[in-house]
Scaffold this active site. Sequence first.
Site, PDB file in Angstrom:
ATOM      1  N   SER A 139       0.925  -1.133  -0.036  1.00 23.73           N
ATOM      2  CA  SER A 139      -0.057   0.153  -0.062  1.00 23.73           C
ATOM      3  C   SER A 139       0.781   1.018   0.027  1.00 23.73           C
ATOM      4  O   SER A 139       1.556   1.562  -0.941  1.00 23.73           O
ATOM      5  CB  SER A 139      -1.039  -0.034   0.985  1.00 23.73           C
ATOM      6  OG  SER A 139      -2.032   0.938   0.893  1.00 23.73           O
TER       7      SER A 139
ATOM      8  N   ASP B 233      -8.941  -5.751  -5.284  1.00 24.16           N
ATOM      9  CA  ASP B 233      -8.454  -4.833  -4.205  1.00 24.16           C
ATOM     10  C   ASP B 233      -9.674  -3.545  -4.246  1.00 24.16           C
ATOM     11  O   ASP B 233      -9.781  -3.100  -5.281  1.00 24.16           O
ATOM     12  CB  ASP B 233      -7.158  -4.430  -4.704  1.00 24.16           C
ATOM     13  CG  ASP B 233      -6.604  -3.425  -3.687  1.00 24.16           C
ATOM     14  OD1 ASP B 233      -7.243  -2.569  -2.923  1.00 24.16           O
ATOM     15  OD2 ASP B 233      -5.245  -3.443  -3.546  1.00 24.16           O
TER      16      ASP B 233
ATOM     17  N   HIS C 260      -6.957  -5.843  -0.645  1.00 27.41           N
ATOM     18  CA  HIS C 260      -5.999  -4.925  -0.534  1.00 27.41           C
ATOM     19  C   HIS C 260      -5.150  -5.517   0.284  1.00 27.41           C
ATOM     20  O   HIS C 260      -5.487  -5.750   1.475  1.00 27.41           O
ATOM     21  CB  HIS C 260      -6.485  -3.694   0.145  1.00 27.41           C
ATOM     22  CG  HIS C 260      -5.375  -2.531   0.007  1.00 27.41           C
ATOM     23  ND1 HIS C 260      -4.524  -2.071  -0.935  1.00 27.41           N
ATOM     24  CD2 HIS C 260      -5.026  -1.883   1.064  1.00 27.41           C
ATOM     25  CE1 HIS C 260      -3.790  -1.260  -0.667  1.00 27.41           C
ATOM     26  NE2 HIS C 260      -3.989  -1.230   0.582  1.00 27.41           N
TER      27      HIS C 260
END
Length: 534
Positions: free
Chosen positions: A201, A424, A463
Site C-alpha cells: 500500500s 483490491d 487490498h
Amino acid sequence: MNRRLLAALAAAVPLAAALYAPSAIADTRTPYSCVAPAVQAPPGTRVEGVTAVAHAAGTVDVPAVFPLSDAHIPDVPAFCDVTVTLTHPGQGDHAKVRVWLPQQNWNGRLQTVGGLAYAAGDYGANLAAVVKSGYAAATTDAGVGSYVDTKWALDGSGQVDKALLENFASRSEHEAAVVAKAVIAGHYGRAASYAYFNGCSTGGRQGYAEAQKYPEDYNGILANAPAIDWTRFEVATLWPQVVMNEAKTYPTACEFKAFTDAAVRACDGLDGAVDGLVGKPDECGFNPRRLIGTTVECEGKQVTISEADAEVVRRIWDGPRTPSGRKLWPGVPVGADLSGLAGSTVDAAGSRVGAPFPVPAAWVGTWLKKDPSFQVASLTSGDLARLFRQSVAEYGDVIGTADPDLSAFRDAGGKLLTWHGLADEFIPADGTVRYREQVEREMGGPEEVDDFYRLFLAPGTAHCGLTGRTDDLGALTAWVEQGKAPRTLPATLGTASGRQVKRDLCPYPQVSRYDGHGDPAAPTSFRCTPATRD
C-alpha cells in the site's frame, strides 16, 4: 467506518517478512554491545540525536496506534534498538530512523519496512517479525503522523508543509536507507551484504519511489498493492461517494455484497474453472440491472434492489469520469468489496449518508482544499474532475511516484517484485498494470522489463490480502542473490465462498487458465498463457 479502516490497515501489514529466514551467515563471536554509534548525517540533514536500547529475547509489546490495536510478538531474539533523529536545517522537521540489530545469528542482510496510509513507517510489529527472520530491520516515521493523523500537513499559516510532505513522499525513506546501512556497518563491523525494502500500500508506493528516485539504495524491492500514481488515484477513489451523493442513494454493505456475489457467479468461469475466483474482472460483463426487483435479506429485513441501486453499482464499477464522459481512472474492480469506498452510515437524524474512506478524504480536504474540515458530501462529478487535475498539477512531481524510467535501477542491478490483488477494494490493480505498461513502452517491451521488474496479479485478493500467503520475499531474495527470476509466485487464495485454494500466480501479462483436467483447486491444473492486451 473505523472497524473497516482497522481491518484494511491490519491486512496491509507485511508480516510476510517472517516467512523467509535465510541461514545466518554472520560470524558467531560474542554479541556486540548495544551502544549508540556515531552516525554521519546524510547530505542535507543534521543528526539531532542517537540512542541505543538493548532488548532481551522475548515478547515485543507494540502499543495501540489508532485505529490499530496493540500487538504482542513472541519469541523475538535479543536485539539492539538504535534510533537516529534527523532534521533538515531550517525546515523544522524531526524524522526518526529506527534500526533493530539482532545480537546473534544476523543473516548479513538489511530489510527496511514501509508504512500504511499516512504513516511512513512501522511501530514495531513488522520490525520484530524481520528480526525474528534474521535480518537487521529498519523503518522511519519521516517526522509525520500516524495512519490517519494528518495534522502535520498544514503549517501555522494554513499552507502545506512542503518539507514534511517531501519527507513522507520519498526523502525520509532514502535517508533511512543511508542511516540504516551506516548503523549496521558500525555495529557489526561490516556492511550488509544485501539490502531489501518490503512494503504494501503506502509501503508499496515507497518502494516504487526508491526504485525511481534512489535506485542504488536497495538490491531488491518488494512493493505490493502499491499506492503509485498517488495524486490520481487518491482523488479517484472518492468517486463512489460522489456517485451515491449525486444519486441520493446509499446501498448498504449487504446490498453491495449481493451485486458482488452475483457478478462473481456470472464471471467465475472466465479462466476456465468455476472456483469462486474471478481471474479477469475487466472482462466481466455482468449487468447490475439484472438484480433490479430481487430481494435480499439484510440484518433480518427484506430489501428490494432498486434501479437506483443498480445504477450506483454500474457507475462505481465503471470508474470516475468527467461530466463529458472522459475516463479518469479505473473503477472498483468486479469482485471487490464495494463498501470499502462506498461506505455509508446513519446520521443523527436517522438518514443514511456517505461515510468516505479517511485516506482520500484527507488528501482532498487537507492538501487540495487546505481545509481539514471539508465535507466530501458536497462534491459533484465536475468537482472531482477539477480536483483530479489540481492534484496532479500541484503534487505529481512530489508524490505521484509514476516515473516509468527505471533505467538507473535496472543498471544498478536492482530487482523489483510486486503482487496486486484483482479484488483490491482500495487501490485498483489496473493502476499498477497501467504503470507497468508505461515502463514497457519506456524501456523496450515486456521481455526487457521482465529482466528486473515482475508483476503478479492475484485473483480474488483484497487490498494487501496476499500478505502472509505467499513467499514473496523468498522469491525476491532468490532472484537477487541467485539470479533465479520467479517464473510463477505460489500463493494461497481465498475464494468467494471462503475456501482456500493453492494457485501459482503468473507474471504479467500472462494469465492463469484451467487446462480442463484435474482438480480445479490444485495449482498443477492451471497453466500460464499469454493474455490479449487492449
